[in-house]
Design an enzyme around this catalytic site. Structure first.
Site, PDB file in Angstrom:
ATOM      1  N   PHE A 138       8.032   0.512   4.953  1.00  0.00           N
ATOM      2  CA  PHE A 138       8.493  -0.639   5.714  1.00  0.00           C
ATOM      3  C   PHE A 138       9.462  -1.440   4.859  1.00  0.00           C
ATOM      4  O   PHE A 138       9.149  -1.797   3.726  1.00  0.00           O
ATOM      5  CB  PHE A 138       7.315  -1.535   6.135  1.00  0.00           C
ATOM      6  N   ASP A 223      11.261  -1.635  -3.495  1.00  0.00           N
ATOM      7  CA  ASP A 223      11.060  -2.739  -2.562  1.00  0.00           C
ATOM      8  C   ASP A 223       9.750  -3.426  -2.960  1.00  0.00           C
ATOM      9  O   ASP A 223       8.662  -2.942  -2.648  1.00  0.00           O
ATOM     10  CB  ASP A 223      10.992  -2.202  -1.123  1.00  0.00           C
ATOM     11  N   LYS A 252       8.874 -12.440   0.455  1.00  0.00           N
ATOM     12  CA  LYS A 252       7.526 -12.984   0.689  1.00  0.00           C
ATOM     13  C   LYS A 252       7.111 -14.096  -0.276  1.00  0.00           C
ATOM     14  O   LYS A 252       7.386 -15.249   0.000  1.00  0.00           O
ATOM     15  CB  LYS A 252       6.509 -11.834   0.746  1.00  0.00           C
TER      16      LYS A 252
HETATM   17  C1  LIG Z   1       7.542  -7.852   4.731  1.00  0.00           C
HETATM   18  C2  LIG Z   1       8.306  -6.753   4.100  1.00  0.00           C
HETATM   19  C3  LIG Z   1       9.687  -6.615   4.306  1.00  0.00           C
HETATM   20  C4  LIG Z   1      10.454  -7.456   5.286  1.00  0.00           C
HETATM   21  O1  LIG Z   1      10.502  -8.789   4.939  1.00  0.00           O
HETATM   22  P1  LIG Z   1      11.041  -9.865   6.040  1.00  0.00           P
HETATM   23  O2  LIG Z   1      11.053 -11.148   5.262  1.00  0.00           O
HETATM   24  O3  LIG Z   1      10.072  -9.842   7.159  1.00  0.00           O
HETATM   25  O4  LIG Z   1      12.381  -9.433   6.454  1.00  0.00           O
HETATM   26  C5  LIG Z   1      10.347  -5.629   3.614  1.00  0.00           C
HETATM   27  N1  LIG Z   1       9.706  -4.817   2.771  1.00  0.00           N
HETATM   28  C6  LIG Z   1       8.379  -4.909   2.542  1.00  0.00           C
HETATM   29  C7  LIG Z   1       7.729  -3.980   1.586  1.00  0.00           C
HETATM   30  C8  LIG Z   1       7.637  -5.873   3.200  1.00  0.00           C
HETATM   31  O5  LIG Z   1       6.318  -5.950   3.009  1.00  0.00           O
END
Ligand SMILES: *Cc1c(COP(=O)(O)O)cnc(C)c1O
Length: 413
Positions: A138, A223, A252
């Protein structure tokens, strides 16, 4: 605001892309939160791994209000002091030498992926644009990020996705070796699959990704939107694994609830994002960066990072016992304070229903896919709150055990 608002208003005025819970939170303090009716909740969800210092932490409130009286926004036509200070701090504390600020995880990843494409084409020619990513990962909800993440439920139905992405099975070294070549511009990985069930990478997998990227002149992008900022007990997950990427995205918890994100990179990689190639109006906003600075200072304290490990041990043990006693969880996995409780056969596919029953009993938790209950509480949650939350989960688990699976849907609020 003069109109009385209740949850009913949501359906009337909001786009239908979310389906929020029945209660409306109005106030939070530490790891406790209250709804419109004054009902109190223990927060094990942390705003999806965002509220790393709980709700309304005094150091963050101070940083935000002090900055609010000085300067809110100037755009990137000018730079600003909080942004430069935060970037400096981030480069001091990580492998990175350059920082690009954004406002969300998706935007930080968008910047990383665009940088990877530029880097590939500049260093290896027009054909070096392939991004290797893990299936079921994700990376956000923009078209580029859903295309890279390779989850059809998020990417299908929006017309042609972004091309030039190769998907591999997470933690499968052989598949990764077969996928990376001289036409690869980047390998993108979450050190722990967050949304897809809290599944940690193996160390050899990340290590091999590093070697393959170095060999083929590709960027290794981690990420760390969910795993960063102390979540695993080290400031970033790459330190936990001992594998250093070229680019890392964070969001986050960097703003602890104030929208803020960043892409961190080596100077060698970042140089390809030359003047005019990318940008953001809000990115590096002084209010956000002032909060980020305070959050970083606080989270870097040794007692905060060490505290993650002791809280991890308490929760894994308590959740393991609870899950076993009530035939609810067949195991608890995860690192630091990113935990996944794997539902037993009986509850598989029903994570959302289980989350609702916990909420009815005064505990906020998350799902990660439909088979896993995820916890991502504040890194500084009090022992008292941990114990109270577990006690409430215990009551909920008894209720779940004694309820027919089919009855759950109809009895919840
Ligand atoms: C939450 C998340 C995102 C996306 O972040 P947003 O602020 O919702 O755009 C991307 N990568 C990972 C691993 C995440 O947990």
């Amino acid at each position: 605001m003069t109109t009385a608002v209740s949850r009913d208003l949501f359906e009337l005025v909001m786009a239908p892309n979310y389906s929020p819970m029945g209660m409306v939170p109005v106030h939070g303090s530490g790891s406790r939160l209250w709804d419109q009716d004054g009902v109190e909740y223990i927060d094990f969800a942390g705003g999806i791994a965002v509220n790393a210092l709980g709700h309304c932490h005094p150091a963050l409130v101070r940083a935000l209000t002090e900055q609010a009286e000085r300067l809110w926004h100037v755009s990137n036509i000018y730079t600003n002091e909080p942004a430069m200070r935060l970037a400096y701090e981030l480069t001091q504390r990580t492998f990175a030498e350059r920082v690009f600020f954004a406002n969300s995880g998706a935007e930080a990843n968008e910047a990383a992926f665009k940088l990877a494409r530029r880097y590939g084409i500049n260093t290896g020619g027009e054909a070096k644009y392939e991004i290797v990513a893990a299936r079921d990962s994700f990376h956000g909800r923009s078209l580029f990020t859903v295309s890279v993440a390779g989850q059809p439920k998020y990417s299908e139905g929006f017309g042609p996705p972004i091309q030039g992405i190769r998907h591999v099975t997470y933690n499968d070294v052989a598949e990764l070796e077969a996928a990376v070549s001289d036409t690869t511009c980047a390998v993108v990985l979450e050190p722990v699959l967050g949304e897809s069930g809290v599944l940690p990478a193996t160390q050899p997998y990340l290590q091999r990704a590093r070697e393959l990227c170095s060999k083929h002149g590709a960027l290794l992008i981690f990420d760390e939107v969910q795993t960063g900022m102390g979540r695993l007990g080290t400031l970033f997950a790459y330190e936990h694994y001992g594998v250093v990427p070229d680019v890392m995205t964070i969001a986050k918890a960097i703003g602890c609830g104030f929208p803020l994100a960043a892409m961190l990179a080596t100077a060698n990689a970042a140089q390809h994002l030359s003047v005019g190639t990318h940008g953001s109006t809000f990115g590096g906003n002084p209010l956000a960066c002032a909060v980020g600075e305070a959050a970083l200072h606080h989270i870097c304290r040794p007692e905060v990072l060490l505290g993650v490990t002791s809280r991890h041990e308490y929760l894994v043990s308590a959740l393991g016992k609870l899950g076993e006693r009530h035939d609810l969880f067949e195991g608890v996995r995860g690192i630091g304070l990113l935990l996944g409780c794997v539902l037993t056969e009986r509850w598989r596919g029903k994570a959302r229903d289980v989350v609702k029953v916990f909420l009815d009993h005064g505990v906020m938790v998350l799902q990660a896919g439909s088979d896993v209950i995820r916890l991502a509480p504040s890194l500084v949650i009090d022992q008292r709150d941990l114990e109270e939350g577990i006690a409430r989960m215990e009551v909920a688990a008894v209720r779940l055990r004694d309820t027919e699976t089919q009855a759950i849907q109809s009895t919840q609020i």
